[in-house]
Every structure is written in C-alpha cells, then in structure tokens.
Design an enzyme around this catalytic site. Structure first.
Site, PDB file in Angstrom:
ATOM      1  CE  LYS A  22      -1.703   1.572   4.009  1.00  0.00           C
ATOM      2  NZ  LYS A  22      -1.418   2.984   4.291  1.00  0.00           N
ATOM      3  CG  ASN A  23       2.487   2.787   3.567  1.00  0.00           C
ATOM      4  OD1 ASN A  23       1.307   3.098   3.415  1.00  0.00           O
ATOM      5  ND2 ASN A  23       3.039   2.638   4.762  1.00  0.00           N
ATOM      6  NE  ARG A 101       0.247  12.179   7.918  1.00  0.00           N
ATOM      7  CZ  ARG A 101       0.816  13.365   8.043  1.00  0.00           C
ATOM      8  NH1 ARG A 101       0.170  14.343   8.609  1.00  0.00           N
ATOM      9  NH2 ARG A 101       2.050  13.562   7.628  1.00  0.00           N
ATOM     10  CB  CYS A 125      -3.979  11.442  11.802  1.00  0.00           C
ATOM     11  SG  CYS A 125      -2.438  10.655  12.103  1.00  0.00           S
ATOM     12  NE  ARG A 130       1.502  10.146  10.404  1.00  0.00           N
ATOM     13  CZ  ARG A 130       1.037   9.104   9.746  1.00  0.00           C
ATOM     14  NH1 ARG A 130      -0.120   8.591  10.065  1.00  0.00           N
ATOM     15  NH2 ARG A 130       1.715   8.585   8.753  1.00  0.00           N
ATOM     16  CB  VAL A 132       3.596  18.219   5.887  1.00  0.00           C
ATOM     17  CG1 VAL A 132       2.796  16.942   5.814  1.00  0.00           C
ATOM     18  CG2 VAL A 132       2.687  19.428   5.901  1.00  0.00           C
ATOM     19  CG  LEU A 134      10.653  17.643   8.896  1.00  0.00           C
ATOM     20  CD1 LEU A 134      11.064  16.245   9.329  1.00  0.00           C
ATOM     21  CD2 LEU A 134      11.680  18.666   9.365  1.00  0.00           C
ATOM     22  CB  ILE A 336       8.192   6.377  14.468  1.00  0.00           C
ATOM     23  CG1 ILE A 336       9.345   5.383  14.296  1.00  0.00           C
ATOM     24  CG2 ILE A 336       7.921   7.166  13.181  1.00  0.00           C
ATOM     25  CD1 ILE A 336      10.642   5.955  13.800  1.00  0.00           C
TER      26      ILE A 336
HETATM   27  C1  UD1 Z   1       4.944   6.791   6.421  1.00  0.00           C
HETATM   28  C2  UD1 Z   1       3.981   5.652   6.259  1.00  0.00           C
HETATM   29  C3  UD1 Z   1       3.444   5.196   7.619  1.00  0.00           C
HETATM   30  C4  UD1 Z   1       4.610   4.870   8.554  1.00  0.00           C
HETATM   31  C5  UD1 Z   1       5.596   6.027   8.618  1.00  0.00           C
HETATM   32  C6  UD1 Z   1       6.842   5.722   9.413  1.00  0.00           C
HETATM   33  C7  UD1 Z   1       2.967   6.018   4.094  1.00  0.00           C
HETATM   34  C8  UD1 Z   1       1.766   6.399   3.323  1.00  0.00           C
HETATM   35  N1  UD1 Z   1       2.885   6.074   5.420  1.00  0.00           N
HETATM   36  O1  UD1 Z   1       4.214   7.881   6.998  1.00  0.00           O
HETATM   37  O2  UD1 Z   1       2.629   4.044   7.426  1.00  0.00           O
HETATM   38  O3  UD1 Z   1       4.099   4.631   9.848  1.00  0.00           O
HETATM   39  O4  UD1 Z   1       6.014   6.391   7.280  1.00  0.00           O
HETATM   40  O5  UD1 Z   1       7.488   4.615   8.915  1.00  0.00           O
HETATM   41  O6  UD1 Z   1       3.991   5.648   3.522  1.00  0.00           O
HETATM   42  N2  UD1 Z   1       7.572  14.410  10.780  1.00  0.00           N
HETATM   43  C9  UD1 Z   1       7.686  15.748  11.102  1.00  0.00           C
HETATM   44  N3  UD1 Z   1       7.607  16.667  10.076  1.00  0.00           N
HETATM   45  C10 UD1 Z   1       7.413  16.286   8.767  1.00  0.00           C
HETATM   46  C11 UD1 Z   1       7.293  14.909   8.473  1.00  0.00           C
HETATM   47  C12 UD1 Z   1       7.386  13.995   9.498  1.00  0.00           C
HETATM   48  O7  UD1 Z   1       7.861  16.132  12.254  1.00  0.00           O
HETATM   49  O8  UD1 Z   1       7.346  17.164   7.899  1.00  0.00           O
HETATM   50  C13 UD1 Z   1       7.650  13.397  11.884  1.00  0.00           C
HETATM   51  C14 UD1 Z   1       6.334  12.653  12.066  1.00  0.00           C
HETATM   52  O9  UD1 Z   1       5.455  13.351  12.909  1.00  0.00           O
HETATM   53  C15 UD1 Z   1       6.825  11.352  12.673  1.00  0.00           C
HETATM   54  C16 UD1 Z   1       8.175  11.126  11.975  1.00  0.00           C
HETATM   55  O10 UD1 Z   1       8.570  12.400  11.484  1.00  0.00           O
HETATM   56  O11 UD1 Z   1       7.031  11.493  14.045  1.00  0.00           O
HETATM   57  C17 UD1 Z   1       8.160  10.136  10.832  1.00  0.00           C
HETATM   58  O12 UD1 Z   1       7.112  10.481   9.939  1.00  0.00           O
HETATM   59  P1  UD1 Z   1       7.174  10.095   8.380  1.00  0.00           P
HETATM   60  O13 UD1 Z   1       8.309   9.164   8.145  1.00  0.00           O
HETATM   61  O14 UD1 Z   1       7.132  11.352   7.584  1.00  0.00           O
HETATM   62  O15 UD1 Z   1       5.816   9.303   8.201  1.00  0.00           O
HETATM   63  P2  UD1 Z   1       4.805   9.359   6.974  1.00  0.00           P
HETATM   64  O16 UD1 Z   1       5.546   9.560   5.706  1.00  0.00           O
HETATM   65  O17 UD1 Z   1       3.684  10.281   7.315  1.00  0.00           O
END
Ligand code: UD1
Length: 431
Positions: A22-23, A101, A125, A130, A132, A134, A336
């Site tokens: 899926k991801n 998301r 969520c 979570r 964005v 970054l 995480i």
């Molecule tokens: C993706 C996966 C999700 C998985 C996660 C971690 C998809 C669709 N989803 O989610 O299933 O659980 O990776 O392996 O692929 N963060 C920030 N700022 C940002 C981005 C992230 O602070 O701009 C933080 C998040 O809050 C979290 C951590 O970084 O604590 C990791 O998040 P991230 O790896 O970005 O997860 P997703 O891509 O949302």
C-alpha cells in the site's frame, strides 16, 4: 459499518498470498504527475486508500484505466495505467486530503511539473500530530515560495525548482518521497541527506529511474538526483507489502500455526524476522516467499521502533498482540509516533497485561486472552485486535473495521482459508 467476528483458538495452517505494498503504491501513483507519458503500475493492491489516491489524481486531470490483473505468486494484483497528459487542476482539496495523509505526496510532483500546487494541510490524526513542516522547508530550499492560507499549503516557483543540498533533521518517509519526486525535474543536482531508506522509497526511486530520472545512492541515506528536462512513461510492478507479510507472520505465530506467505520477500523485513526468531518463531525463506511456524508458543522480547532498517512502527501494534501471550515480560519502545498505543486499552479488555509509561510499554505475557467487543482506532491497531482475536478464547467482535479496509485486502478470506473462524458482519455496528 462492518464488524469482524472471530472465534479464536484455531492454529492457522496453509498459504496466504501477499499483495503489493500500500505505502509503495501511494507514492508510485502520484509519480505519474511528473510526465505526459503513461505510467503502468502492476501488482497494485485493491484497497480503500488506493481508491482515494486514484480519486485525488483524477481530479488533477489524470486519466486512468484498469488493465486486467497481474499475477504475483498466489496473489492477483491490479494493473493500472495512469496518464497525466494534461494537468487540469493543481489543488488537492480538503475533502480528499483529510481522508488520507498520503495525499500530500502530490505536492512535490505538481510543483515540479506545473510550478504551483495548493494542497489542503493534513490535520492531526489518530496516531499523533504528524506535521509536514519538513516537506515544506525542503521545498523552500529548492526555491519554492510557500504560504499557509485558509487551511491550504500554497506553493509556487518561478521557472523550475532549483537543485539543493537538503539535510533532513529527522528521517521522514513522506518527506523523502515528495522531495525525490520534485528533484527529478529540478534544475541541477539535489542531494537528500538523512533520507529515509524504506523499501517503499527504493521502489519509488526504481520506478523514477524507469521513467528516465537520474538518481544515485538508492537504498542508502544519501540520494543524489540530477534533474532532467522531462520524464517518460514506464511500466513498474509494486514491491510486496512487508507490513501485510509481517501481520500474517504474527497471525501464524500467535495461533501456534504453520503458514507459508507467498508472493513476498523475506529480505524486505529482516528486523521483523529477527524479532520473531528471538521470540522462538521459526521463519524461513521458501521458493515462493517465506514460512512461519510456532508450534510451541512464543517467548517475550524487547522491541524499539526505528526508521528502516530498524523495526517498523507499522508492526508495533501487531507484535504487541503477540507479546501479550508470550512467556515472560517484554518492553516495547515507540520512537516514531507519539500516541501510538491506542490498541492497548482494547487489548487490556481482552485480558492482556500492558502498562504504558510515556513512549514505552511493558507487556507481561498471559497464558490466554479472552474474546471481547473491541474498537479499532487506526489501521495497524485494527490488525492487532484481529490477531488478538485469533488467539483468544471465545468470541471477539472488532468494531469499526473501515480502518482495516484501508490497508488489508480480503483479510477475513485470507485468514479463513487457513482455518480461522472469522467472518465479516455487514451493516450497522454498535458504535
Ligand atoms: C509513512 C507511512 C506510515 C509509517 C511512517 C513511518 C505512508 C503512506 N505512510 O508515513 O505508514 O508509519 O512512514 O514509517 O507511507 N515528521 C515531522 N515533520 C514532517 C514529516 C514527518 O515532524 O514534515 C515526523 C512525524 O510526525 C513522525 C516522523 O517524522 O514522528 C516520521 O514520519 P514520516 O516518516 O514522515 O511518516 P509518513 O511519511 O507520514
């Protein structure tokens, strides 16, 4: 709303086919926005989240055609052709983004191709804030002007995005995917340092290569991308789903069963295999995938979630279900996401002994769980409750299974084929 009813206690025996990830698919589909050519994706899973992404892409002007099925081991995936010959709309609306998301993954490709994008800001969520931020900071480093207005991310760039040296302060899967896609069409070289290394990122990078992108360092924490003027169409098969694989591996172990998972690859999930083996589970590669057996039950162990190649946060809830019936105590540490223990109160209702202290949980194994009515709160929490139900004595009803349908295809059919007493109850639920 549908519910799932399980009578636990049957050891699972047989074969379970594993679908496309899926991801990975959720990142590969928006890659079609980078080219006028046709991107043909095979081994695509049939899931609600995939439909949501297809709806989002359709309203950007992507033309889509389902083109038969693809066979992968015992799994039948879908083949989808996506053509973004003309992008008719660069706004990703609230109504679709709030459902998923991963919708934010259209931001990088739209900006790179059209010079502008408006994407509804994903809200909080169930599993944490979570943000964005970054993704946005990195796109700004590439020359994008970004404003937040009326709940939308509004991004523009004059001319093309410019190559940049980006060091992610924290590993982010979605951030790496967005920037990787954006960088393929940027002017000059982009370096993504401290990039995520998940197999889904590697899958996206391989697909972009097939589309004519220039990327080095695939599979490492430093991706080096030389921007090109245009990408072209390609055909690409989605990598097997390591989280679906891991979930069914736990299903085999928690029921003291013996199951072959076919159409998957053990090397995608070494950290999970290592933990299962530490628990005393037999896990071995086969010609078609892998075999998982635990006839004598399991022992406790300690787990810490980490970015790949560490133990995945998306398997934490499932492993906790297993550890609730292990011999001895275990400690789980979630690094995480904050607030990713929402399955704990539900597992406790089934007789599990779990104490949460901040980001850690102590699990004291009990000989048996007992069936109960439980509520699924997010995708992986739902699968953890299904797993607990398979092992529990008596009847378990898992309410709100729409979360499950976002990420698992035909879950009750796959489990029933291995002997589980499980059925879906359609319609109104006791919410
Ligand atoms: C993706 C996966 C999700 C998985 C996660 C971690 C998809 C669709 N989803 O989610 O299933 O659980 O990776 O392996 O692929 N963060 C920030 N700022 C940002 C981005 C992230 O602070 O701009 C933080 C998040 O809050 C979290 C951590 O970084 O604590 C990791 O998040 P991230 O790896 O970005 O997860 P997703 O891509 O949302």
């Amino acid at each position: 709303m549908d519910r799932i009813r399980i009578i636990g206690g049957t050891p699972l025996k047989g074969i379970i086919p594993i679908g496309g990830a899926k991801n990975a698919a959720l990142a590969l589909m928006p890659a079609c926005l980078l080219t006028k050519g046709t991107l043909t994706l095979s081994n695509l899973p049939h899931l609600v989240d995939i439909t949501t992404m297809a709806n989002l892409l359709a309203q950007h002007g992507v033309l889509m055609a389902l083109n038969g099925d693809s066979k992968n081991g015992g799994h039948t995936g879908r083949v989808l052709e996506l053509t973004a010959n003309e992008i008719t709309n660069t706004t990703a609306p609230y109504d679709l983004v709030r459902r998923m998301r991963a919708s934010v993954l259209v931001l990088g490709p739209l900006l790179a191709r059209c010079g502008e994008a408006r994407v509804s800001l994903p809200g909080g969520c169930a599993i944490g804030t979570r943000p964005v931020d970054l993704h946005l900071k990195a796109l700004e480093q590439m020359g994008a002007k970004i404003e937040l207005e009326e709940g939308y991310i509004s991004a523009r760039v004059d001319g093309r995005l410019k190559g940049a040296h980006i060091i992610f302060p924290q590993v982010t899967v979605g951030g790496t995917e967005n920037l990787l896609m954006a960088a393929t069409l940027a002017e000059g070289e982009t370096v993504l340092a401290n990039a995520a290394r998940e197999p889904e990122i590697t899958d996206l990078a391989q697909c972009l290569l097939a589309m004519g992108a220039k990327i080095e360092g695939i599979g490492t924490g430093t991706l080096r991308i030389q921007g090109v003027d245009a990408l072209h169409g390609a055909e690409y098969s989605v990598v097997p789903d390591r989280i679906e694989t891991g979930t069914y591996a736990v299903a085999a172990a928690i029921t003291r069963g013996d199951v072959e998972l076919i159409g998957t690859r053990m090397e995608l999930m070494e950290s999970v295999v290592k933990i299962l083996r530490e628990c005393g589970v037999t896990v071995e590669a086969t010609d078609r995938g892998m075999r998982v057996a635990a006839p004598d039950g399991v022992n406790g162990t300690d787990i810490m979630t980490e970015p790949y190649p560490g133990f995945p946060t998306d398997m934490q809830a499932q492993l906790m279900a297993l550890l609730t019936v292990a011999n001895g105590a275990s400690m789980i540490t979630e690094t995480i996401f904050e607030n990713r223990y929402m399955h704990v109160p539900e597992l406790i209702r089934m007789g599990a002994k779990v104490n949460v202290h901040g980001s850690s949980a102590i699990v004291r194994g009990v000989p048996k769980l007992s069936g109960a009515q439980v509520m699924a709160t997010d995708l992986r929490a739902s699968s953890s409750l299904i797993l607990a139900g398979l092992a529990a004595e008596g009847e378990t009803i898992v309410n709100r299974v729409y979360h499950l349908d976002r990420g698992y295809e035909r879950v009750e059919e796959k489990l029933a084929a291995c002997g589980a007493n499980i059925e879906r109850i359609k319609g109104e639920a006791a919410e």
